[in-house]
Design a protein around this motif. Structure first.
Motif, PDB file in Angstrom:
ATOM      1  N   ALA A  20       0.836  -1.209   0.000  1.00 39.86           N
ATOM      2  CA  ALA A  20       0.000   0.000   0.000  1.00 39.86           C
ATOM      3  C   ALA A  20       0.870   1.257   0.000  1.00 39.86           C
ATOM      4  O   ALA A  20       0.581   2.223  -0.708  1.00 39.86           O
ATOM      5  CB  ALA A  20      -0.926  -0.008   1.220  1.00 39.86           C
ATOM      6  N   CYS A  21       1.951   1.225   0.778  1.00 39.03           N
ATOM      7  CA  CYS A  21       2.816   2.405   0.899  1.00 39.03           C
ATOM      8  C   CYS A  21       3.626   2.626  -0.376  1.00 39.03           C
ATOM      9  O   CYS A  21       3.580   3.709  -0.980  1.00 39.03           O
ATOM     10  CB  CYS A  21       3.733   2.213   2.113  1.00 39.03           C
ATOM     11  SG  CYS A  21       4.873   3.580   2.390  1.00 39.03           S
ATOM     12  N   VAL A  22       4.347   1.613  -0.816  1.00 41.46           N
ATOM     13  CA  VAL A  22       5.202   1.764  -2.003  1.00 41.46           C
ATOM     14  C   VAL A  22       4.332   2.014  -3.242  1.00 41.46           C
ATOM     15  O   VAL A  22       4.725   2.742  -4.160  1.00 41.46           O
ATOM     16  CB  VAL A  22       6.115   0.532  -2.175  1.00 41.46           C
ATOM     17  CG1 VAL A  22       6.958   0.647  -3.441  1.00 41.46           C
ATOM     18  CG2 VAL A  22       7.020   0.378  -0.952  1.00 41.46           C
ATOM     19  N   GLY A  23       3.118   1.459  -3.229  1.00 42.40           N
ATOM     20  CA  GLY A  23       2.199   1.656  -4.341  1.00 42.40           C
ATOM     21  C   GLY A  23       1.736   3.097  -4.492  1.00 42.40           C
ATOM     22  O   GLY A  23       1.217   3.475  -5.544  1.00 42.40           O
ATOM     23  N   ARG A  24       1.911   3.885  -3.452  1.00 46.34           N
ATOM     24  CA  ARG A  24       1.535   5.308  -3.520  1.00 46.34           C
ATOM     25  C   ARG A  24       2.741   6.179  -3.851  1.00 46.34           C
ATOM     26  O   ARG A  24       2.796   7.349  -3.479  1.00 46.34           O
ATOM     27  CB  ARG A  24       0.915   5.750  -2.190  1.00 46.34           C
ATOM     28  CG  ARG A  24      -0.459   5.139  -1.946  1.00 46.34           C
ATOM     29  CD  ARG A  24      -0.960   5.437  -0.555  1.00 46.34           C
ATOM     30  NE  ARG A  24      -1.167   6.858  -0.319  1.00 46.34           N
ATOM     31  CZ  ARG A  24      -1.330   7.397   0.890  1.00 46.34           C
ATOM     32  NH1 ARG A  24      -1.289   6.619   1.962  1.00 46.34           N
ATOM     33  NH2 ARG A  24      -1.532   8.690   1.024  1.00 46.34           N
ATOM     34  N   THR A  25       3.737   5.599  -4.531  1.00 48.29           N
ATOM     35  CA  THR A  25       4.930   6.345  -4.953  1.00 48.29           C
ATOM     36  C   THR A  25       5.322   5.903  -6.357  1.00 48.29           C
ATOM     37  O   THR A  25       4.872   4.858  -6.840  1.00 48.29           O
ATOM     38  CB  THR A  25       6.135   6.078  -4.018  1.00 48.29           C
ATOM     39  OG1 THR A  25       6.690   4.796  -4.329  1.00 48.29           O
ATOM     40  CG2 THR A  25       5.739   6.104  -2.548  1.00 48.29           C
TER      41      THR A  25
END
Ligand code: COA
Length: 139
Positions: A20-25
């Motif tokens: 979820a985190c890396v997917g927002r970059t």
């Protein structure tokens, strides 16, 4: 006033949180986010994962994932701050936390994405030539 942020080492960051985190970059397209089992194995075999979380909600704002011998060098494999939270000092603070945890005997090396080069220059990291042998299986 800016919201309080907690920077800490996490020993069991979940694959779902990472994805979820890396997917927002912009780094998301360069990591195997469609393969949670591979992400889980990547996390399990990392030596140091440091996160930035919103103190009130616990929401993940950014992370660093590293390999280190704890005595000489650390390779930072991922450093991300989610879109909307970039440019607030979180990325630098995550790297500072990594150094605080590993101590003064450990230097940090990484391969920078071209668009992130000004960030690393801005925070005072030295620039060297990096080399890469491509993996065959990217899924
Ligand atoms: C690169 C990244 C991790 C930086 O984190 P960040 O929280 O946005 O950066 P910070 O706010 O800590 O920046 C620290 C300083 O660098 C500067 N900076 C950050 N990104 C910059 C950029 N692209 N160009 C120029 N300066 C930049 C900031 O303005 C700040 O300067 P200041 O000390 O004068 O205030 C983040 O933007 C990100 O996740 N980007 C997308 C994914 C990525 O490229 N990751 C790196 C992979 S190698």
């Amino acid at each position: 006033m800016s919201a309080a942020i907690v920077y800490q080492r996490e020993l069991d960051l979940s694959a779902d949180d990472y994805i979820a985190c890396v997917g927002r970059t912009t780094l998301g397209s360069t990591r195997p986010l469609g393969n949670p089992a591979r992400v889980a194995a990547m996390l399990e075999n990392s030596d140091l994962v440091v996160t930035a979380r919103d103190a009130a909600s616990g929401g993940l704002l950014g992370l660093a994932r590293c390999l280190t011998d704890w005595h000489w060098v650390c390779y930072c494999m991922d450093l991300v701050v989610v879109e909307g939270q970039q440019g607030k000092g979180i990325g630098k603070a995550i790297l500072d936390k990594c150094t605080e945890i590993m101590g003064p005997r450990v230097g940090i090396a990484l391969l920078a994405m071209p668009e992130a080069e000004p960030f690393y220059q801005r925070i005072g990291m030295e620039q060297y030539a990096g080399f890469w042998r491509e993996r065959l299986d990217k899924a």
